[in-house]
Write a protein that holds these residues in place. Structure first.
Motif, short mmCIF file in Angstrom:
data_model
loop_
_atom_site.label_atom_id
_atom_site.label_comp_id
_atom_site.label_asym_id
_atom_site.label_seq_id
_atom_site.Cartn_x
_atom_site.Cartn_y
_atom_site.Cartn_z
N ALA A 258 45.56 33.51 39.50
CA ALA A 258 46.97 33.28 40.15
C ALA A 258 47.98 33.42 39.29
O ALA A 258 49.06 33.98 39.53
CB ALA A 258 46.82 32.16 40.78
N GLU A 262 51.08 36.15 39.57
CA GLU A 262 52.48 35.93 39.90
C GLU A 262 53.47 36.47 38.97
O GLU A 262 54.53 36.97 39.10
CB GLU A 262 52.56 34.40 40.17
N ARG A 263 53.12 35.88 37.70
CA ARG A 263 53.97 36.49 36.41
C ARG A 263 54.25 37.82 36.28
O ARG A 263 55.46 38.50 36.10
CB ARG A 263 53.47 35.71 35.23
N PRO A 293 49.30 43.88 41.40
CA PRO A 293 50.59 43.31 41.02
C PRO A 293 51.16 43.85 39.67
O PRO A 293 52.54 43.87 39.54
CB PRO A 293 50.26 41.87 40.93
#
Length: 399
Positions: A258, A262-263, A293
């Motif tokens: 997670a 996100e980073r 991502p």
């Protein structure tokens, strides 16, 4: 200074914690896991721990994990092993036009053995329509293979929907998850897959180690024949140091999934925004939202991506155009998406990772912007003749 590394989809550096975990098994922990004496049992315990760690990441049973020599071997065993073990049921396999060569080439080999393969199209974002899968299923279909995330565009496929269709028709479902394991959730129950490919070097483990998830009860040929290693499903003495490394990488991925996601997503979006701020004509390739991502594949209008990378030694990235023996052809993924030649040859894949920093992203965007403007000024925009005859130094299409 080393170039800014933006090619994590090709391979990742080994995490220092992974190195620390595997080093003892390159030194004193040299035993054969099949031996009954203490040296062998120590090695067996290490393999069992690694299997449990990977099991935790995929949420499956330890007995459903088969360690392999990498993602390519795992794909070959999933496809060829399943086909050979189930050919009395049928000889039809469904896949997609955007699969990695480690899937497409085994499928071509199977066609030479009398199997029939249907390659489904994708839309202009690289997305597979689950209903197209449903329509392709026949009474002779024994296997469906759809990659989880595309290595060039990062587009994530609707595996859960496809898996539900496969189960409805009693067809086995495999996914090549080499690019997605460690980057997004790969819980096998949520994806509804029967077989799943793991490649260690895509998520901070060494090269030459992978795994294949095989759902309990699935009939599969061992592919490599010899002694009864890996529950009789893959012959060969286990590569203990590499397996230990894969297990540690899986543990770290589960802990950091997670936060890392996100980073890296924030960095990717910032990078994309800066490129658009600094230079005109930046076109996104792949799905706008449903993609990895860390992955940004863009085309720069009026520029050949390979030429851009050749002029930016400060950055390590990959072109979206494949290097088919220097033929200058677009990659199969771009072709399948219906990408124009101008847009396709202008594409570059940037893939970020655990070590990427905001400072690197800023510097990379500035360097690229300068070179894009210079190339446009020099060439006055890409022409049909330039695409056909003037390509220089096609860059690597690894991973």
């Amino acid at each position: 200074m080393n170039p800014i590394y933006l090619d994590y989809n090709a391979t990742t550096p080994i995490d220092p914690l992974v190195v620390d975990e595997m080093l003892p098994y390159l030194r004193e922990g040299f035993g054969n896991p099949s031996s009954n004496h203490p040296y062998g049992q120590k090695a067996r315990q290490a393999v069992d721990l690694a299997r449990a760690r990977l099991t935790s990441l995929l949420t499956c049973d330890p007995a459903e994990i088969v360690f392999t020599g990498g993602g390519t071997e795992a794909n070959n065993q999933a496809l060829i092993g399943t086909a050979l073990a189930n050919r009395e049921k049928g000889k039809h396999i469904i896949s997609t036009a955007i699969e990695h060569p480690a899937v497409l080439n085994p499928l071509r080999w199977l066609e030479g053995q009398g199997f029939t393969v249907t390659l489904l199209p994708v839309d202009d974002t690289g997305f597979v329509d689950p209903e197209a899968v449903r329509r392709a299923i026949t009474s002779d279909t024994i296997l469906i293979s759809v990659m989880h995330a595309n290595n060039e565009m990062g587009t994530i496929q609707p595996l859960a929907e496809i898996g539900a269709i496969a189960r409805e028709h009693g067809v086995l479902f495999h996914t090549d998850a080499a690019q997605s394991v460690g980057k997004v959730s790969t819980r096998v129950d949520e994806l509804r897959v029967d077989l799943l490919t793991v490649a260690g070097h895509k998520f901070y483990a060494p090269k030459g180690i992978g795994a294949l998830y095989v759902r309990r009860g699935v009939k599969i040929d061992p592919y490599l024949h010899g002694a009864g290693h890996e529950g009789g499903r893959r012959a060969g003495t286990e590569n203990v140091p590499a397996i230990v490394a894969l297990g540690k990488a899986a543990e770290l991925a589960a802990e950091r999934l997670a936060g890392d996601g996100e980073r890296v997503l924030a960095l990717r979006e910032r990078f994309h925004a800066r490129l658009r701020e600094l230079v005109d004509g930046v076109v996104l390739n792949g799905h706008p939202t449903d993609r990895l991502p860390n992955t940004l594949n863009v085309s720069f209008k009026g520029v050949v991506g390979a030429d851009l990378l050749a002029r930016t030694p400060e950055i390590a990235a990959s072109t979206g155009s494949a290097c088919h023996d220097g033929s200058g052809e677009l990659s199969g993924v771009l072709k399948a998406m219906g990408t124009s030649r101008e847009q396709g040859f202008g594409s570059v894949r940037f893939s970020l990772g655990r070590l990427t920093t905001a400072e690197e992203i800023e510097r990379a965007a500035e360097v690229i912007a300068v070179q894009v403007k210079e190339l446009r000024a020099i060439r006055g925009g890409i022409t049909h003749n330039h695409v056909e005859t003037g390509l220089s130094a096609l860059a690597s299409c690894a991973g």
